[in-house]
Design an enzyme around this catalytic site. Structure first.
Site, mmCIF file in Angstrom:
data_model
loop_
_atom_site.group_PDB
_atom_site.id
_atom_site.type_symbol
_atom_site.label_atom_id
_atom_site.label_comp_id
_atom_site.label_asym_id
_atom_site.label_seq_id
_atom_site.Cartn_x
_atom_site.Cartn_y
_atom_site.Cartn_z
ATOM 1 N N ASN A 1 0.830 -1.199 0.000
ATOM 2 C CA ASN A 1 0.000 0.000 0.000
ATOM 3 C C ASN A 1 0.868 1.253 0.000
ATOM 4 O OD1 ASN A 1 -2.130 -1.714 0.095
ATOM 5 N ND2 ASN A 1 -2.452 -1.522 2.298
ATOM 6 N N ASP B 1 -0.493 4.222 1.128
ATOM 7 C CA ASP B 1 -1.330 5.201 1.825
ATOM 8 C C ASP B 1 -0.836 5.684 3.177
ATOM 9 O OD1 ASP B 1 -1.885 2.979 3.452
ATOM 10 O OD2 ASP B 1 -3.714 2.491 2.336
ATOM 11 N N HIS C 1 5.829 -0.524 -2.692
ATOM 12 C CA HIS C 1 5.334 0.243 -3.832
ATOM 13 C C HIS C 1 5.429 1.752 -3.605
ATOM 14 C CE1 HIS C 1 2.768 -3.396 -5.387
ATOM 15 N NE2 HIS C 1 4.063 -3.563 -5.529
ATOM 16 N N CYS D 1 18.158 19.630 -11.190
ATOM 17 C CA CYS D 1 18.457 19.351 -12.604
ATOM 18 C C CYS D 1 17.390 19.874 -13.571
ATOM 19 C CB CYS D 1 18.661 17.848 -12.801
ATOM 20 S SG CYS D 1 17.108 16.929 -12.841
ATOM 21 N N SER E 1 -4.143 -9.978 -3.226
ATOM 22 C CA SER E 1 -4.644 -10.976 -4.172
ATOM 23 C C SER E 1 -3.560 -11.980 -4.569
ATOM 24 C CB SER E 1 -5.168 -10.283 -5.419
ATOM 25 O OG SER E 1 -4.109 -9.573 -6.020
ATOM 26 N N ALA F 1 -10.439 -8.375 7.143
ATOM 27 C CA ALA F 1 -9.192 -8.228 7.924
ATOM 28 C C ALA F 1 -9.390 -7.343 9.154
ATOM 29 C CB ALA F 1 -8.100 -7.643 7.040
HETATM 30 P P1 NAD Z 1 -4.539 -6.619 -4.417
HETATM 31 O O1 NAD Z 1 -4.168 -7.277 -5.678
HETATM 32 O O2 NAD Z 1 -3.657 -6.887 -3.280
HETATM 33 O O3 NAD Z 1 -6.089 -7.025 -4.084
HETATM 34 C C1 NAD Z 1 -6.803 -6.705 -2.925
HETATM 35 C C2 NAD Z 1 -7.140 -7.977 -2.128
HETATM 36 O O4 NAD Z 1 -7.774 -7.590 -0.908
HETATM 37 C C3 NAD Z 1 -8.104 -8.950 -2.806
HETATM 38 O O5 NAD Z 1 -7.569 -10.243 -2.744
HETATM 39 C C4 NAD Z 1 -9.399 -8.869 -1.956
HETATM 40 O O6 NAD Z 1 -10.092 -10.116 -1.883
HETATM 41 C C5 NAD Z 1 -8.853 -8.477 -0.617
HETATM 42 N N1 NAD Z 1 -9.766 -7.736 0.262
HETATM 43 C C6 NAD Z 1 -10.596 -6.708 -0.067
HETATM 44 N N2 NAD Z 1 -11.211 -6.237 1.030
HETATM 45 C C7 NAD Z 1 -10.765 -6.963 2.086
HETATM 46 C C8 NAD Z 1 -11.020 -6.942 3.487
HETATM 47 N N3 NAD Z 1 -11.867 -6.063 4.050
HETATM 48 N N4 NAD Z 1 -10.388 -7.859 4.270
HETATM 49 C C9 NAD Z 1 -9.547 -8.756 3.732
HETATM 50 N N5 NAD Z 1 -9.248 -8.820 2.413
HETATM 51 C C10 NAD Z 1 -9.849 -7.935 1.595
HETATM 52 O O7 NAD Z 1 -4.531 -5.115 -4.547
HETATM 53 P P2 NAD Z 1 -5.068 -4.204 -5.720
HETATM 54 O O8 NAD Z 1 -6.256 -3.516 -5.169
HETATM 55 O O9 NAD Z 1 -5.238 -4.973 -6.963
HETATM 56 O O10 NAD Z 1 -3.897 -3.151 -5.890
HETATM 57 C C11 NAD Z 1 -2.713 -3.366 -6.634
HETATM 58 C C12 NAD Z 1 -1.687 -2.333 -6.226
HETATM 59 O O11 NAD Z 1 -2.222 -1.003 -6.376
HETATM 60 C C13 NAD Z 1 -1.306 -2.400 -4.761
HETATM 61 O O12 NAD Z 1 -0.303 -3.338 -4.564
HETATM 62 C C14 NAD Z 1 -0.907 -0.964 -4.453
HETATM 63 O O13 NAD Z 1 0.406 -0.706 -4.850
HETATM 64 C C15 NAD Z 1 -1.862 -0.156 -5.273
HETATM 65 N N6 NAD Z 1 -3.041 0.212 -4.432
HETATM 66 C C16 NAD Z 1 -2.815 0.758 -3.203
HETATM 67 C C17 NAD Z 1 -3.872 1.047 -2.355
HETATM 68 C C18 NAD Z 1 -3.588 1.639 -1.006
HETATM 69 O O14 NAD Z 1 -2.494 2.147 -0.777
HETATM 70 N N7 NAD Z 1 -4.534 1.578 -0.072
HETATM 71 C C19 NAD Z 1 -5.184 0.772 -2.778
HETATM 72 C C20 NAD Z 1 -5.378 0.205 -4.056
HETATM 73 C C21 NAD Z 1 -4.290 -0.082 -4.878
HETATM 74 ZN ZN ZN Z 2 16.519 16.263 -10.721
#
Ligand code: NAD
Ligand code: ZN
Length: 237
Positions: free
Chosen positions: A98, A100, A115, A144, A183, A225
């Protein structure tokens, strides 16, 4: 909720542990997951160096929007439970995908960001690092003259080497690994729990649903979670 007694027994004996967290751990805070595609971000979102090169101002503005959205959110009980885990283990780190900053805000001290972080920036040319910048117009590097971009990892970009190496050390030397709300399809992060397991760690997944990792781990606890992690903490008291 039923948490297997075998998990609790193993956790009580463990000294070194870590959690790999993904967007699902921040979902209960109201930050949409990426794949969940709840409208805020999806496959068309400009998260790539190509998009940045084509239209840097647009990509900058988009990230300012994300930052604004994230700033309004607060850590949820899953973040606080992971911060509490620091008391139960001699060494506990959070390895997060994340961007955030919510783990830090909840009190986790050892946070390894794979990330990047939406509040940080860097020069796209010379790599100079900057803190938070609030600006509608894309800023330029004083060193730069290059364009400044968010210090987050976009699709197709390599992960920060130092963070990845630190994560690897935890994977190779921990007794326990929690895989929370991820995921398991984003590499190389997804291989971290598998490396941990190969090295003898007990690997426990916590996710709303079954993932590609589920059948390769020791236990999967399916659910929110923000409910399961606080309950696990209770059992460890
Ligand atoms: P991801 O591939 O890790 O998928 C999210 C996972 O969370 C899924 O498997 C889903 O089943 C699970 N999930 C959803 N709600 C849940 C809960 N309440 N409890 C437990 N599990 C739960 O992530 P993504 O959304 O495909 O994002 C890919 C990338 O994008 C991240 O690695 C990150 O770098 C960025 N991103 C960051 C944030 C953030 O910082 N909060 C949010 C979205 C995407
Ligand atoms: Zn620079």
């Amino acid at each position: 909720m039923k948490i297997d007694e075998r998990i609790v027994e193993r956790l009580k004996k463990a000294k070194k542990a870590f959690s790999l967290t993904g967007a699902g751990s921040s979902a209960p805070s109201g930050i949409p997951t990426f794949r969940g595609n709840e409208g805020f971000w999806n496959n068309k979102t400009p998260f790539s160096i190509r998009a940045f090169e084509e239209n840097p101002q647009k990509v900058w503005e988009w990230h300012q929007e994300i930052k604004k959205m994230i700033k309004e959110k607060d850590p949820n009980p899953s973040h606080f439970a992971l911060a509490k885990m620091q008391k139960f283990f001699k060494d506990f780190a959070v390895i997060t995908q994340n961007i955030d900053n919510l783990h830090q805000r909840a009190g986790s001290v050892k946070v390894i960001e794979l990330h990047g972080n939406i509040y940080k920036n860097k020069c796209n040319e010379c790599g100079k690092v900057f803190g938070e910048i609030d600006s509608e117009k894309i800023p330029k590097c004083g060193k730069c003259g290059g364009l400044i971009r968010p210090d987050i990892v976009w699709f197709g970009e390599p992960l920060p080497y130092r963070a990845l190496m630190k994560a690897r050390v935890y994977a190779e030397s921990s007794d326990v690994c929690f895989v929370v709300g991820t995921s398991g399809v984003v590499q190389p992060a997804a291989s971290i729990p598998l490396i941990a397991r190969e090295n003898g760690a007990l690997v426990i997944e916590i996710n709303k649903e079954k993932t590609v990792l589920s059948e390769h781990l020791d236990f999967s606890i399916f659910g929110d979670a923000s409910e399961i992690l606080p309950e696990l903490c209770e059992r460890l008291l």
